[in-house]
Design a protein around this motif. Structure first.
Motif, short mmCIF file in Angstrom:
data_model
loop_
_atom_site.label_atom_id
_atom_site.label_comp_id
_atom_site.label_asym_id
_atom_site.label_seq_id
_atom_site.Cartn_x
_atom_site.Cartn_y
_atom_site.Cartn_z
N TYR A 315 0.82 -1.20 0.00
CA TYR A 315 0.00 0.00 0.00
C TYR A 315 0.86 1.26 0.00
CZ TYR A 315 -4.07 2.90 1.25
OH TYR A 315 -5.08 3.83 1.26
N SER A 316 1.94 1.25 0.80
CA SER A 316 2.81 2.43 0.86
C SER A 316 3.50 2.68 -0.48
CB SER A 316 3.85 2.26 1.97
OG SER A 316 4.69 1.15 1.72
N LEU A 319 0.91 4.15 -2.86
CA LEU A 319 0.63 5.56 -2.58
C LEU A 319 1.67 6.47 -3.22
CD1 LEU A 319 -0.42 5.37 1.19
CD2 LEU A 319 -1.90 5.95 -0.74
N GLU A 320 2.92 6.03 -3.24
CA GLU A 320 3.99 6.86 -3.80
C GLU A 320 4.03 6.79 -5.33
OE1 GLU A 320 7.87 6.67 -1.84
OE2 GLU A 320 6.93 5.54 -0.22
N HIS A 323 -0.11 7.01 -6.80
CA HIS A 323 -0.89 8.16 -6.35
C HIS A 323 -0.07 9.44 -6.29
CE1 HIS A 323 -4.69 9.55 -4.65
NE2 HIS A 323 -5.13 8.31 -4.71
N TYR A 325 2.23 10.46 -3.99
CA TYR A 325 2.60 11.04 -2.70
C TYR A 325 4.09 10.86 -2.44
CZ TYR A 325 -2.33 11.54 -1.41
OH TYR A 325 -3.65 11.91 -1.37
N SER A 330 3.27 9.51 2.45
CA SER A 330 2.84 8.12 2.47
C SER A 330 2.88 7.57 3.89
CB SER A 330 3.73 7.28 1.55
OG SER A 330 3.40 5.92 1.62
N LEU A 333 -0.04 8.89 5.84
CA LEU A 333 -1.29 8.23 5.49
C LEU A 333 -1.43 6.86 6.13
CD1 LEU A 333 -1.55 9.20 1.71
CD2 LEU A 333 -3.11 9.88 3.53
N MET A 381 -8.33 11.51 -0.41
CA MET A 381 -7.49 11.18 0.73
C MET A 381 -8.28 10.54 1.87
SD MET A 381 -4.99 13.65 2.99
CE MET A 381 -4.03 14.08 1.53
N LEU A 384 -8.50 6.93 1.39
CA LEU A 384 -7.20 6.29 1.60
C LEU A 384 -6.92 6.10 3.08
CD1 LEU A 384 -5.05 8.26 -1.01
CD2 LEU A 384 -6.14 6.03 -1.30
#
Length: 482
Positions: A315-316, A319-320, A323, A325, A330, A333, A381, A384
């Motif tokens: 997931y991390s 996100l980067e 998405h 971030y 990240s 989040l 967000m 998320l």
């Protein structure tokens, strides 16, 4: 030689008694289980979970610098978990044989060396070596801390208070919770090498406290009869080799190296043969065969953390890379996931039953997978944050629920060894998760790869719910846990 006054004789080493009779020992002036004992133990025990999660939000930056993708950076995850899976039970045995203070301080010195290697590593291969060394070094703290608490219990004649044991659990959970945010902050501000270098101040402070405050080991280790059992080095080596070859296979599932399976099977067979012959085996296979409920708990714990680590690392990265971030954002989040895990672990530790919290954990894994399946690069967000928080529920409930199950199902004289194997099952789930992330993402995290992780979470959540409901041993009340 002039006679000595009563009470002034030097205490005999290791037993706290004088040559002529009882004499006050300096440590007896300290309160039992006080800050003098707990401060170094807590500082040392947070290093393994902290390093387990801190790397998650630095993987993209590391891969960018070394021109490697997710399939290669997954080695940084699995290498430490491989070392920890073998190191935790092995260090526990060493603590019994050599003494917990020696093992505890030796582990901290090893952590310092690993931090230096990682911070200065010129190649990606050396970075992986630093993670292996880090896994071995950080594995010493928890089992040595438990051995030292047992020694303090014998010294004072009282069991370790639940609040003391709870502090060790909270140190592990809390450090794992802040790991992603801390790793992201360091990677975004100072650079990813700080994720390795930060171990130096932590370990040095813990080492200084340990040298100053922890009681010296007696002659021959802890001095108890059970501490003199064999370490079974061949069993440890066979276990490590089997895991290493299996890990090599798992980390390249996109192009499977089938030739690795025969040697892994041979090593596993030799391991089983040796463990059944050894009087004090590294893995007590006979006990596991007799205790089906405990074996099922290990399976349930490993599968749960397979999903949790797939989400934590996968997931991390998504996100980067998908998405957009930064590593720091990240990590932020992921904070709701960590906070929810901490809260649910406290709730689970105070729950009388075992089956109910584990059932809720399984349902939340399945529901979390369904939510992940709905996410894409345009998800707001708030959604998320909600998705991450949903996976914090099973993380907290499963940790305390399966721990309670282990204490209820383990043999009365083998709770410590059983708890160590529970930690190993968790690491095996992490190693498998690293391989699956490499398979599903390839060189870059995508929406499609995240959705496949979501399907895996839903399927395993349903399977875990069936395993939990069908386990009749979980219907009895749980023992008190810290």
């Amino acid at each position: 030689m002039s006679p000595k006054r009563p009470g002034t004789e030097a205490p005999a080493p290791g037993n706290g008694l004088s040559a002529g009779g009882p004499a006050p020992h300096p440590r007896r002036q300290r309160p039992p289980f006080g800050a003098w004992l707990m401060t170094p133990l807590l500082l040392g025990s947070l290093l393994n979970p902290l390093n387990s999660t801190m790397i998650a939000t630095a993987l993209v930056a590391i891969g960018r610098d070394f021109h490697t993708g997710a399939a290669d950076t997954a080695w940084l995850i699995s290498a430490m978990y491989l070392a920890s899976a073998v190191g935790q039970p092995a260090m526990g045995r060493l603590a019994d044989r050599l003494g917990p203070r020696r093992v505890f301080t030796g582990g901290l010195v090893t952590v310092c060396a690993a931090g230096l290697i990682g911070a200065l590593a010129p190649t990606f291969t050396l970075l992986i070596v630093s993670r292996v060394v880090l896994g071995v070094g950080t594995s010493a703290a928890y089992p040595a801390a438990m051995a030292m608490l047992r020694a303090e219990s014998r010294r004072t004649g009282r069991a370790a208070p639940r609040s003391v044991l709870g502090r060790l659990s909270l140190a592990a959970l809390g450090s794992a919770a802040v790991g992603p945010a801390l790793g992201g902050l360091l990677a975004a501000t100072v650079g990813w090498r700080a994720v390795f270098a930060v171990n130096l101040p932590f370990a040095l402070v813990a080492l200084g406290c340990a040298v100053a405050w922890l009681p010296a080991d007696g002659r021959g280790g802890s001095g108890t009869q059970e501490a003199r059992h064999s370490l079974d080095p061949l069993g440890i080596a066979l276990f490590a080799a089997t895991l290493a070859i299996t890990m090599f296979f798992l980390l390249d599932l996109a192009d499977p190296r089938w030739l690795l399976l025969p040697p892994a099977a041979v090593l596993a067979a030799v391991l089983v043969w040796w463990q059944l012959r050894h009087p004090e085996p590294f893995l007590d296979l006979r006990m596991l065969a007799r205790n089906g409920a405990l074996t099922l708990t290990y399976l349930r714990h490993g599968l749960t953390y397979l999903v949790i680590y797939c989400v934590l690392y996968g997931y991390s990265q998504w996100l980067e890379e998908a998405h957009g971030y930064s590593s720091f954002h990240s990590g932020l989040l992921l904070l709701p996931m960590s906070a929810t895990a901490a809260l649910c672990s406290l709730v689970g530790a105070r729950t009388k039953g075992i089956r109910a919290p584990l059932s809720v954990a399984a349902v939340c894994l399945a529901a979390g997978g369904a939510v992940l399946f709905l996410l894409d690069g345009g998800t707001p967000m708030a959604a998320l944050l909600l998705a991450g928080a949903l996976f914090g529920i099973p993380q907290g409930l499963a940790a305390t629920g399966n721990q309670a199950a282990v204490y209820a199902q383990a043999p009365a004289d083998g709770v410590g060894a059983a708890a160590g194997l529970q930690r190993t099952s968790q690491y095996l789930g992490a190693i498998t998760a690293a391989g699956l992330i490499a398979l599903l993402y390839g060189h870059r995290a995508t929406d499609a790869g995240l959705h496949e992780i979501a399907v895996l979470g839903t399927v395993l959540g349903v399977l875990l719910l069936a395993l939990t409901v069908a386990d009749r041993t979980l219907r009895r009340p749980a023992p008190a846990t810290p």
